[in-house]
Design an enzyme around this catalytic site. Structure first.
Site, mmCIF file in Angstrom:
data_model
loop_
_atom_site.group_PDB
_atom_site.id
_atom_site.type_symbol
_atom_site.label_atom_id
_atom_site.label_comp_id
_atom_site.label_asym_id
_atom_site.label_seq_id
_atom_site.Cartn_x
_atom_site.Cartn_y
_atom_site.Cartn_z
ATOM 1 N N LYS A 57 3.851 -6.956 4.068
ATOM 2 C CA LYS A 57 3.630 -5.558 3.738
ATOM 3 C C LYS A 57 3.338 -4.805 5.021
ATOM 4 O O LYS A 57 2.820 -5.362 5.995
ATOM 5 C CB LYS A 57 2.476 -5.387 2.741
ATOM 6 C CG LYS A 57 1.085 -5.743 3.224
ATOM 7 C CD LYS A 57 0.380 -4.711 4.073
ATOM 8 C CE LYS A 57 0.405 -3.340 3.443
ATOM 9 N NZ LYS A 57 -0.231 -2.334 4.394
ATOM 10 N N GLU B 142 6.377 4.800 7.291
ATOM 11 C CA GLU B 142 5.943 6.043 6.653
ATOM 12 C C GLU B 142 6.673 7.260 7.204
ATOM 13 O O GLU B 142 6.604 7.568 8.386
ATOM 14 C CB GLU B 142 4.433 6.218 6.857
ATOM 15 C CG GLU B 142 3.608 5.200 6.096
ATOM 16 C CD GLU B 142 2.137 5.237 6.453
ATOM 17 O OE1 GLU B 142 1.352 4.616 5.719
ATOM 18 O OE2 GLU B 142 1.777 5.858 7.466
ATOM 19 N N THR C 14 0.868 -1.179 0.000
ATOM 20 C CA THR C 14 0.000 0.000 0.000
ATOM 21 C C THR C 14 0.910 1.236 0.000
ATOM 22 O O THR C 14 1.330 1.687 -1.053
ATOM 23 C CB THR C 14 -0.957 0.004 1.215
ATOM 24 O OG1 THR C 14 -0.207 -0.250 2.411
ATOM 25 C CG2 THR C 14 -2.018 -1.065 1.060
ATOM 26 N N THR D 140 -7.334 10.130 0.434
ATOM 27 C CA THR D 140 -7.382 10.568 -0.950
ATOM 28 C C THR D 140 -6.309 9.889 -1.778
ATOM 29 O O THR D 140 -6.195 10.167 -2.957
ATOM 30 C CB THR D 140 -7.177 12.096 -1.030
ATOM 31 O OG1 THR D 140 -5.907 12.434 -0.458
ATOM 32 C CG2 THR D 140 -8.265 12.821 -0.293
ATOM 33 N N THR E 238 1.634 -7.472 13.037
ATOM 34 C CA THR E 238 1.626 -6.039 12.824
ATOM 35 C C THR E 238 1.401 -5.653 11.378
ATOM 36 O O THR E 238 1.653 -4.518 11.007
ATOM 37 C CB THR E 238 2.960 -5.427 13.288
ATOM 38 O OG1 THR E 238 4.039 -6.130 12.675
ATOM 39 C CG2 THR E 238 3.105 -5.508 14.779
ATOM 40 N N ASN F 53 -0.299 10.757 6.383
ATOM 41 C CA ASN F 53 -1.484 10.251 7.037
ATOM 42 C C ASN F 53 -2.629 11.261 7.080
ATOM 43 O O ASN F 53 -3.784 10.885 7.264
ATOM 44 C CB ASN F 53 -1.141 9.764 8.443
ATOM 45 C CG ASN F 53 -0.438 8.408 8.397
ATOM 46 O OD1 ASN F 53 -1.073 7.380 8.241
ATOM 47 N ND2 ASN F 53 0.885 8.424 8.468
#
Length: 383
Positions: free
Chosen positions: A168, A259, A146, A383, A179, A378
């Site tokens: 992932k 991230e 993702t 979107t 996790t 985040n």
């Protein structure tokens, strides 16, 4: 490589159209046997996605023929219709494999609260089944990404057998047995009960010690499948070591791809009265946003470490606490220690050592810094 490194497994990853942009978004992993023994661990979140509920039911039988995984949608909080979609996915795969839906696990990842585009997904299952191969592991690992910037794969060789895995995860990484989404395969011969015991212990010291943002997913799933194709009954201690090594490798890859992260932080807790205390303290430090901001700014702020330690009910005396950052003991006896200017904060890897001076137990929890990039990613995720 990946889940097809062990004998007896085929995989595929295709672009089904679940995501916009034409990227791969559906994977299929098939166990051709002769064994179908399997086990899994799942999120401890009380809000569980439909694929988690389905796969938990399936694994009560201790057997899996295949796993269907999709990115581009979590199928979480979608009501009875979402569970029906998961069932339909398993039925589609079972029909293509001439097998039972009761031995097909389903995993989904992506945005919570939206139904999956089932026409595209079911067509993707058909495409993936047609492309199954021993070389399909890399495409399968790519299809489950993702916000991951890279695919995550690992494999280890045992005495006459292999263990392979793909995972992932780049956000919502917090301890809860698992996790993220992860499939691990082996061609060794083991029972479902043995797989379950090994997987539980392996995840408890790897994925369960990864806590990048304190947010627990609704979809976390780790599956371990055995084909028995190597015809080898492994030494269980060695097998557990190999599975743990694969889990640790994948957990490290998740950490460095988290991230927005610019620092990979290891929190080593030593001198604890129990392992539970060590883990508890490690997690408290890992979840301190003040500390994570300080590390991002390359500030060795040991006061924020002590503040986090003090929120726990672990056994310790405040005046006996010691803290080191990257090997420099800047806090001794709960007060100022060595010169903080000696701490080199420039490397990506940062190690924080907390000495509770209360016993012989240790544990390490892994986290990342808190960056503007994490907040931006985040804030715009839907979107």
């Amino acid at each position: 490589m990946s889940v097809t490194a062990p004998l007896g497994f085929r995989a595929a990853g295709v672009a089904a159209g679940i995501k916009s942009g034409g990227a791969r978004d559906l994977a299929l992993v098939v166990n051709d046997g002769p064994s179908r023994a399997a086990a899994g661990v799942f999120t401890a979140n009380r809000v569980k996605a439909a694929p988690v509920l389905w796969s938990q039911q399936v694994l009560r039988g201790g057997r899996l023929r295949a796993v269907v995984l999709n990115s581009g949608g979590a199928n979480a909080c979608t009501g009875p219709e979402g569970f029906q979609d998961t069932h339909a996915t398993a039925e589609k795969a079972a029909g293509l494999l001439d097998d039972s839906a009761g031995e097909i696990a389903v995993c989904s990842t992506g945005l919570i609260g939206e139904r999956l585009p089932m026409d595209a997904l079911l067509s993707g299952v058909e495409q993936a089944a047609a492309k199954l191969s021993r070389d399909g592991g890399l495409n399968a690992a790519d299809a489950i990404r993702t916000t991951d910037t890279v695919s995550k794969i690992s494999f280890k060789r045992g005495a006459g057998y292999m263990v392979g895995g793909m995972a992932k995860g780049a956000g919502m990484l917090a301890p809860a047995l698992a996790t993220m989404l992860c499939v691990i395969t082996t061609d060794a011969e083991l029972t479902a009960e043995e797989l379950g015991s090994v997987l539980g212990r392996a995840t408890s010291t790897t994925f369960d010690r990864l806590d990048t943002d304190g947010c627990m997913s609704t979809n976390d799933t780790v599956l371990l499948l055995s084909s028995g194709a190597a015809g080898v009954r492994p030494d269980l201690a060695e097998f557990e070591q190999k599975v743990t090594e694969v889990c640790a490798d994948l957990a490290r890859q998740l950490l460095v791809d988290a991230e927005g992260a610019s620092k990979a932080i290891s929190i080593e807790v030593v001198g604890a009265a129990s392992e539970d205390d060590a883990v508890k303290v490690g997690r408290a430090v890992a979840r301190s946003n003040l500390l994570k901001c300080a590390i991002h700014g390359e500030d060795p702020n040991w006061g924020r470490v002590l503040s986090a330690v003090g929120t726990t009910d672990a056994e310790f005396e405040p005046e006996r606490l010691n803290v080191a950052i990257n090997g420099i003991w800047i806090c001794r006896g709960g007060a100022v220690g060595d010169d903080r200017d000696k701490v080199d904060m420039r490397p990506r890897d940062v190690t924080i050592t907390v000495d509770l001076s209360a016993g012989p137990h240790t544990a390490t929890v892994h986290t990342t810094d808190l960056t503007a990039e994490y907040v931006h990613e985040n804030s715009a995720y839907s979107t």
